[in-house]
Design an enzyme around this catalytic site. Sequence first.
Site, short mmCIF file in Angstrom:
data_model
loop_
_atom_site.label_atom_id
_atom_site.label_comp_id
_atom_site.label_asym_id
_atom_site.label_seq_id
_atom_site.Cartn_x
_atom_site.Cartn_y
_atom_site.Cartn_z
N ALA A 126 0.83 -1.21 0.00
CA ALA A 126 0.00 0.00 0.00
C ALA A 126 0.86 1.26 0.00
O ALA A 126 2.02 1.24 0.43
CB ALA A 126 -0.88 -0.01 1.25
N TYR A 176 -8.51 -5.75 -2.31
CA TYR A 176 -9.19 -5.77 -1.01
C TYR A 176 -10.63 -5.39 -1.31
O TYR A 176 -10.91 -4.24 -1.67
CB TYR A 176 -8.60 -4.73 -0.05
CG TYR A 176 -7.29 -5.10 0.60
CD1 TYR A 176 -7.05 -6.38 1.10
CD2 TYR A 176 -6.29 -4.14 0.74
CE1 TYR A 176 -5.85 -6.69 1.71
CE2 TYR A 176 -5.09 -4.44 1.35
CZ TYR A 176 -4.87 -5.72 1.83
OH TYR A 176 -3.69 -6.02 2.44
N LYS A 276 -4.11 -14.82 -2.33
CA LYS A 276 -2.88 -14.48 -1.60
C LYS A 276 -3.10 -14.63 -0.11
O LYS A 276 -4.05 -14.04 0.44
CB LYS A 276 -2.49 -13.03 -1.92
CG LYS A 276 -1.30 -12.50 -1.14
CD LYS A 276 -0.89 -11.13 -1.66
CE LYS A 276 0.36 -10.60 -1.00
NZ LYS A 276 0.12 -9.94 0.28
N HIS A 300 1.73 -12.27 4.86
CA HIS A 300 1.69 -10.81 4.81
C HIS A 300 2.97 -10.22 5.41
O HIS A 300 2.94 -9.16 6.05
CB HIS A 300 0.46 -10.29 5.55
CG HIS A 300 -0.28 -9.19 4.85
ND1 HIS A 300 -1.41 -9.42 4.10
CD2 HIS A 300 -0.07 -7.85 4.77
CE1 HIS A 300 -1.86 -8.26 3.62
NE2 HIS A 300 -1.04 -7.29 4.01
C1 LIG Z 1 3.89 -1.63 4.40
C2 LIG Z 1 3.22 -2.84 3.81
C3 LIG Z 1 2.01 -2.67 3.14
C4 LIG Z 1 1.40 -3.79 2.56
N1 LIG Z 1 0.26 -3.61 1.86
C5 LIG Z 1 -0.34 -4.68 1.28
C6 LIG Z 1 -1.53 -4.51 0.50
O1 LIG Z 1 -2.04 -3.42 0.34
N2 LIG Z 1 -2.08 -5.63 -0.03
C7 LIG Z 1 -1.53 -6.87 0.12
O2 LIG Z 1 -2.06 -7.86 -0.39
N3 LIG Z 1 -0.41 -7.06 0.84
C8 LIG Z 1 0.20 -5.99 1.40
N4 LIG Z 1 1.36 -6.16 2.10
C9 LIG Z 1 1.97 -7.51 2.19
C10 LIG Z 1 2.92 -7.74 1.01
O3 LIG Z 1 2.21 -7.90 -0.18
C11 LIG Z 1 3.78 -9.00 1.20
O4 LIG Z 1 2.95 -10.08 1.50
C12 LIG Z 1 4.84 -8.85 2.30
O5 LIG Z 1 5.39 -7.56 2.32
C13 LIG Z 1 5.96 -9.85 2.03
O6 LIG Z 1 6.83 -9.94 3.08
P1 LIG Z 1 8.22 -9.14 3.18
O7 LIG Z 1 7.88 -7.70 3.39
O8 LIG Z 1 8.86 -9.78 4.37
O9 LIG Z 1 8.99 -9.37 1.89
C14 LIG Z 1 2.00 -5.07 2.69
C15 LIG Z 1 3.20 -5.21 3.35
C16 LIG Z 1 3.83 -4.11 3.90
C17 LIG Z 1 5.15 -4.29 4.58
#
Ligand SMILES: Cc1cc2nc3c(=O)[nH]c(=O)nc-3n(C[C@H](O)[C@H](O)[C@H](O)COP(=O)(O)O)c2cc1C
Length: 408
Positions: A126, A176, A276, A300
Site C-alpha cells: 500500500a 481488497y 494471496k 503478509h
Molecule cells: C507496508 C506494507 C504494506 C502492505 N500492503 C499490502 C496490501 O495493500 N495488499 C496486500 O495484499 N499485501 C500488502 N502487504 C503484504 C505484502 O504484499 C507482502 O505479502 C509482504 O510484504 C511480504 O513480506 P516481506 O515484506 O517480508 O517481503 C503489505 C506489506 C507491507 C510491509
Amino acid sequence: MRDSGPHPTDRRALLRFLAASPLMAGFHALPRWLEWGRQETDIITAAKDALDVFDFEAVAKKNLSPAHFGYLQTGTDDDATIAANREGFNRYQLRMRRLADIGKIDMSVKVLGANWANPVFLCPIASHCAFHPDGEIAVARGAKAGNHLFMLATPATTSVEEVNAARGEPVWFQLYPRNDWNQTHQMIKRAEAAGCPVLVYTVDLIGGSNRLTGTRARRRDPATCTDCHEGGLNDNSRKPMIADLKPAPPAPEAGPATWEFVKRLKDATPMKLVLKGIVTREDTELAVEHGVDAVYVSNHGGRAENSLRSAVECVPEVVAGAAGRAPVLVDSGFRRGTDIFKALALGATAVGVGRPYIWGLAAFGQEGVEAVLNILRRELQMVMRQAGTSTVGKITKASIIDRRGGTY
Ligand SMILES: Cc1cc2nc3c(=O)[nH]c(=O)nc-3n(C[C@H](O)[C@H](O)[C@H](O)COP(=O)(O)O)c2cc1C
C-alpha cells in the site's frame, strides 16, 4: 570466489588478545573498526554501494518519519512471525553440485501462460508515496528496468492506468474487496479495462491484525498525522483505486468472505484469479476446486497473525495440495538469492519481495528499487551457478536438504 574473511576462531583470539593488551588500556570497548559485520554506522550514501538488500533498510529508517517507518516494519504482537520468516530458511541446506555446465544461466519462468525473465516479483504494498514522493511510478520503472512483475495494491497512491504506463505493460491488481459489492465490481472492472491479466485476492487479513510496533511508532512520532492525512488515517482520498468508488444502486452487500465469494469473483471477471495468503494444504485444495488459477503462500510479511510459522515452511504442503494443478507463488521474509533458490527447490514457481524494494524506494527512489532488484537477481544467479543449476527447472528437491527430514 574464495572466502577471504578471517576464521571466526582466529578473530575471537585476536579480539581477546587486543582486549588484554596494554595497547588497549584506556579503551572501554574495542574500537568499531575491530568489530566485524554490519555496524549501525555503516550507512550507505549511494545505491551502488549496497552489498545486500539490508543496506537499504538503515537508509530507509533514516529518511522516513517514525510513523511511516513503523508502518513499514511492523508485524503483529511481538513481531515474532517476522523473525520466524527469516529463521525458516535455516531449516533448509543447499546441496551444491559441481562441474555442471554453468556457462549460461537462464532465470526465466513461465507463470499463468506468461514468460517472465526471472522468478522474482514485487509484492503488492500500500501507499508507496508514504515512502517516496515518486511512489508507485518509481517502483514500476524500477520493475521495468529489471524485468520484474509488479503487483499493484488496492490502497496504492497511484492509479492502475498510470502504473501500467510506467511499467510498460499491465501489472497484476491486488484486491481488497469493499463491503459494497458494486464498489468491488467497479474496481475489478477498472483493473480489467486497464489490461491487468490477473486479480490477486488477499485473504489473510479478514479477521484483523494486531500491529503493535506500528502503533507504538506512530505514538512516538512528534508529527501531527492529520496535517497530511486530512480526513484521518483511514482517509482514502489519496488512493485513486478507492477514492472514486461511488455506491451505485442496487448496492447489495458483498456477503461474507467465504469460498462462495471466491466463486463470485471468478464469475465477475475473465481475469485470472490468485488467492494471496494461503498457508495450508486444505485451503490449497479448496482453492483449486473453486477454479483459482494460482495459489500465493504468504503471511503478509509477518503482519497477518502471529502464527510463528515461516512462509517458506508452508510451501511444501501447499505445493502438495496444488499437485501440479496450479502454480504456487510465495512471499514473506525473502531477502537473499539463496532464500529464493530454496523456495524454488521446494516447488514454488515464483517468489515475491515486499519490504526490501520499499527500503530501496525510501532510500534512493527508483535507483534504490533497481539496485535492490539487481542484488537479488545477482545473488540468485550466483547460487544457481554454484549449485550447477543453469535453469530454474533444474532447481529441484534434490537441490536442498530439509534438516528435519520432512516428507510431503
Ligand atoms: C507496508 C506494507 C504494506 C502492505 N500492503 C499490502 C496490501 O495493500 N495488499 C496486500 O495484499 N499485501 C500488502 N502487504 C503484504 C505484502 O504484499 C507482502 O505479502 C509482504 O510484504 C511480504 O513480506 P516481506 O515484506 O517480508 O517481503 C503489505 C506489506 C507491507 C510491509
